[in-house]
Enzyme design. Structure first.
Site, PDB file in Angstrom:
ATOM      1  N   SER A 252      10.363   8.770   3.452  1.00 53.35           N
ATOM      2  CA  SER A 252       9.011   9.335   3.514  1.00 53.35           C
ATOM      3  C   SER A 252       9.161  10.846   3.516  1.00 53.35           C
ATOM      4  O   SER A 252      10.218  11.370   3.900  1.00 53.35           O
ATOM      5  CB  SER A 252       8.340   8.894   4.822  1.00 53.35           C
ATOM      6  OG  SER A 252       7.220   9.712   5.114  1.00 53.35           O
TER       7      SER A 252
ATOM      8  N   TYR B  82       7.695   7.277  14.082  1.00 54.73           N
ATOM      9  CA  TYR B  82       7.813   7.126  12.621  1.00 54.73           C
ATOM     10  C   TYR B  82       8.632   8.271  12.026  1.00 54.73           C
ATOM     11  O   TYR B  82       9.553   8.051  11.230  1.00 54.73           O
ATOM     12  CB  TYR B  82       6.411   7.088  12.009  1.00 54.73           C
ATOM     13  CG  TYR B  82       6.384   6.808  10.518  1.00 54.73           C
ATOM     14  CD1 TYR B  82       6.429   5.499  10.036  1.00 54.73           C
ATOM     15  CD2 TYR B  82       6.300   7.848   9.592  1.00 54.73           C
ATOM     16  CE1 TYR B  82       6.393   5.243   8.668  1.00 54.73           C
ATOM     17  CE2 TYR B  82       6.263   7.594   8.227  1.00 54.73           C
ATOM     18  CZ  TYR B  82       6.304   6.285   7.769  1.00 54.73           C
ATOM     19  OH  TYR B  82       6.280   6.036   6.416  1.00 54.73           O
TER      20      TYR B  82
HETATM   21  P1  NAP Z   1       2.487  -1.846   3.736  1.00 55.18           P
HETATM   22  O1  NAP Z   1       1.613  -2.134   2.569  1.00 55.18           O
HETATM   23  O2  NAP Z   1       1.955  -1.952   5.111  1.00 55.18           O
HETATM   24  O3  NAP Z   1       3.793  -2.749   3.590  1.00 55.18           O
HETATM   25  C1  NAP Z   1       4.759  -2.833   4.607  1.00 55.18           C
HETATM   26  C2  NAP Z   1       5.658  -4.008   4.292  1.00 55.18           C
HETATM   27  O4  NAP Z   1       6.697  -4.074   5.276  1.00 55.18           O
HETATM   28  C3  NAP Z   1       4.932  -5.352   4.318  1.00 55.18           C
HETATM   29  O5  NAP Z   1       5.382  -6.113   3.230  1.00 55.18           O
HETATM   30  C4  NAP Z   1       5.399  -5.983   5.615  1.00 55.18           C
HETATM   31  O6  NAP Z   1       5.456  -7.395   5.571  1.00 55.18           O
HETATM   32  C5  NAP Z   1       6.799  -5.426   5.693  1.00 55.18           C
HETATM   33  N1  NAP Z   1       7.369  -5.503   7.027  1.00 55.18           N
HETATM   34  C6  NAP Z   1       6.912  -4.939   8.179  1.00 55.18           C
HETATM   35  N2  NAP Z   1       7.731  -5.262   9.201  1.00 55.18           N
HETATM   36  C7  NAP Z   1       8.714  -6.035   8.675  1.00 55.18           C
HETATM   37  C8  NAP Z   1       9.854  -6.674   9.209  1.00 55.18           C
HETATM   38  N3  NAP Z   1      10.160  -6.592  10.518  1.00 55.18           N
HETATM   39  N4  NAP Z   1      10.663  -7.399   8.384  1.00 55.18           N
HETATM   40  C9  NAP Z   1      10.367  -7.513   7.072  1.00 55.18           C
HETATM   41  N5  NAP Z   1       9.294  -6.928   6.504  1.00 55.18           N
HETATM   42  C10 NAP Z   1       8.482  -6.210   7.305  1.00 55.18           C
HETATM   43  O7  NAP Z   1       3.067  -0.360   3.648  1.00 55.18           O
HETATM   44  P2  NAP Z   1       3.677   0.513   2.451  1.00 55.18           P
HETATM   45  O8  NAP Z   1       2.903   1.753   2.391  1.00 55.18           O
HETATM   46  O9  NAP Z   1       3.851  -0.312   1.222  1.00 55.18           O
HETATM   47  O10 NAP Z   1       5.085   0.866   3.089  1.00 55.18           O
HETATM   48  C11 NAP Z   1       6.317   0.521   2.493  1.00 55.18           C
HETATM   49  C12 NAP Z   1       7.370   1.570   2.861  1.00 55.18           C
HETATM   50  O11 NAP Z   1       6.975   2.835   2.303  1.00 55.18           O
HETATM   51  C13 NAP Z   1       7.540   1.801   4.365  1.00 55.18           C
HETATM   52  O12 NAP Z   1       8.917   1.994   4.662  1.00 55.18           O
HETATM   53  C14 NAP Z   1       6.764   3.087   4.612  1.00 55.18           C
HETATM   54  O13 NAP Z   1       7.254   3.807   5.710  1.00 55.18           O
HETATM   55  C15 NAP Z   1       7.045   3.822   3.292  1.00 55.18           C
HETATM   56  N6  NAP Z   1       6.102   4.898   3.006  1.00 55.18           N
HETATM   57  C16 NAP Z   1       4.808   4.653   2.700  1.00 55.18           C
HETATM   58  C17 NAP Z   1       3.952   5.716   2.429  1.00 55.18           C
HETATM   59  C18 NAP Z   1       2.519   5.529   2.055  1.00 55.18           C
HETATM   60  O14 NAP Z   1       1.797   6.539   1.910  1.00 55.18           O
HETATM   61  N7  NAP Z   1       2.025   4.325   1.860  1.00 55.18           N
HETATM   62  C19 NAP Z   1       4.421   7.032   2.491  1.00 55.18           C
HETATM   63  C20 NAP Z   1       5.754   7.243   2.825  1.00 55.18           C
HETATM   64  C21 NAP Z   1       6.581   6.177   3.067  1.00 55.18           C
HETATM   65  P3  NAP Z   1       4.247  -8.322   6.149  1.00 55.18           P
HETATM   66  O15 NAP Z   1       3.016  -7.970   5.341  1.00 55.18           O
HETATM   67  O16 NAP Z   1       4.718  -9.727   5.918  1.00 55.18           O
HETATM   68  O17 NAP Z   1       4.093  -7.940   7.597  1.00 55.18           O
END
Ligand code: NAP
Length: 278
Positions: free
Chosen positions: A163, A176
């Protein structure tokens, strides 16, 4: 269900034909788009999830429509036994692992003075320890198998989902930000240690991407306008923006990229507050 941002997808050539990819947290947001992108690029894909089985099965269905293989696997990435079993099953069913995208992550936000130990631990366990456990198990398989030149120049690729908060402090999110700062140093150390064995470890650091994790930051016009002040390029990212970067990093096109972070953030890390002053 296809997301609105599917329209943003750019079709890449089959850069990963014949490769086997594991994407954690692949039933939602960035992981979902990445798993679909890797499948479209020719990889067989394991779609990891922890709670949302139905959404994971939909991702599998979309990936298999490209003529490659995929299956959903429930595992909590912070549970050592479950991660070991997930990679073992992949080796059994697909023969090996070529690409790991350590993407699963979550937030448990609170002001530092109010943050419980449970909130702190949960975020570190999933975002940092979870990535380490998956990387460790994938690396074991990469070392066991070595380079197969017809498949890829490298013995294996790990892409850590970090991130912009691996370098931007974030008040109200100390767990985080600490987890992503940890991902940066973990990624670089793994890259240094594993490169001599032909393994490439890199990271993608998204800025603000429209997914469920940060819905409150973009779902109203007022919130989005505030968010756009932090983004010089003046648009919120789509999950496909991240999927494209991961696909390229995992492919031999970027074979000489080792231990790098690609910021995919519309310029968020350019200190936009200084654009008109300072
Ligand atoms: P998201 O839509 O909330 O997806 C998060 C995913 O992680 C879901 O598939 C969830 O599965 C899974 N997860 C959570 N806890 C878990 C565990 N203990 N074991 C296995 N899977 C788990 O969020 P996202 O934005 O796509 O985030 C994905 C990554 O991108 C994260 O690492 C986040 O920090 C990073 N990121 C996102 C952003 C942004 O702006 N969106 C920015 C920077 C970084 P379930 O649905 O089954 O719970």
């Amino acid at each position: 269900m296809a997301s609105a941002s599917d329209a943003r997808r750019i079709d890449l050539p089959p850069l990963l034909r014949g490769q086997k990819a594991l994407v954690t947290g692949a039933n939602s947001g960035i992981g979902r788009a990445t798993a679909i992108g890797l499948g479209r690029a020719g990889a067989d894909v394991v779609v990891n999830y922890v709670f949302g089985r139905e959404a994971a099965e939909e991702v599998v269905e979309e990936i298999t429509s490209f003529g490659v293989r995929a299956y959903a696997h429930e595992a909590d990435v912070s549970d050592e036994d479950q991660v070991v079993a997930m990679v073992a099953r992949m080796v059994e069913q697909f023969g090996t692992v070529d690409v790991l995208v350590a993407n699963a992550g979550l937030q448990r936000d609170a002001a530092s003075a109010e943050m419980t130990l449970a909130q702190w631990n949960k975020v570190l366990e999933v975002n940092l320890t979870g990535q380490f456990l998956c990387a460790r198990e994938a690396a074991k398989e990469f070392v066991r198998r070595g380079v197969v030149p017809e498949v890829s120049r490298s013995a294996g690729k790990i892409v850590c989902m970090s991130s912009v908060h691996q370098i931007i402090p974030w008040a109200g999110h100390v767990n985080y930000a600490a987890s992503k700062g940890g991902v940066l140093m973990m990624m670089q150390t793994l890259a240094q240690e594993l490169a001599p064995q032909g393994i490439r470890v890199n990271a993608v650091a998204p800025g603000a991407v429209r997914t469920p994790i940060n819905r409150s930051a973009w779902e109203t016009p007022e919130a989005e306008a505030d968010l756009l002040k932090l983004i010089p390029y003046r648009r919120v990212g789509d999950p496909e923006d991240i999927a494209h970067a991961v696909t390229l990093l995992a492919s031999d096109l970027l074979d000489y990229v080792v231990g790098a972070t690609i910021y995919v953030d519309g310029g968020m890390t350019l200190f936009p507050g200084f654009a008109t002053g300072g």
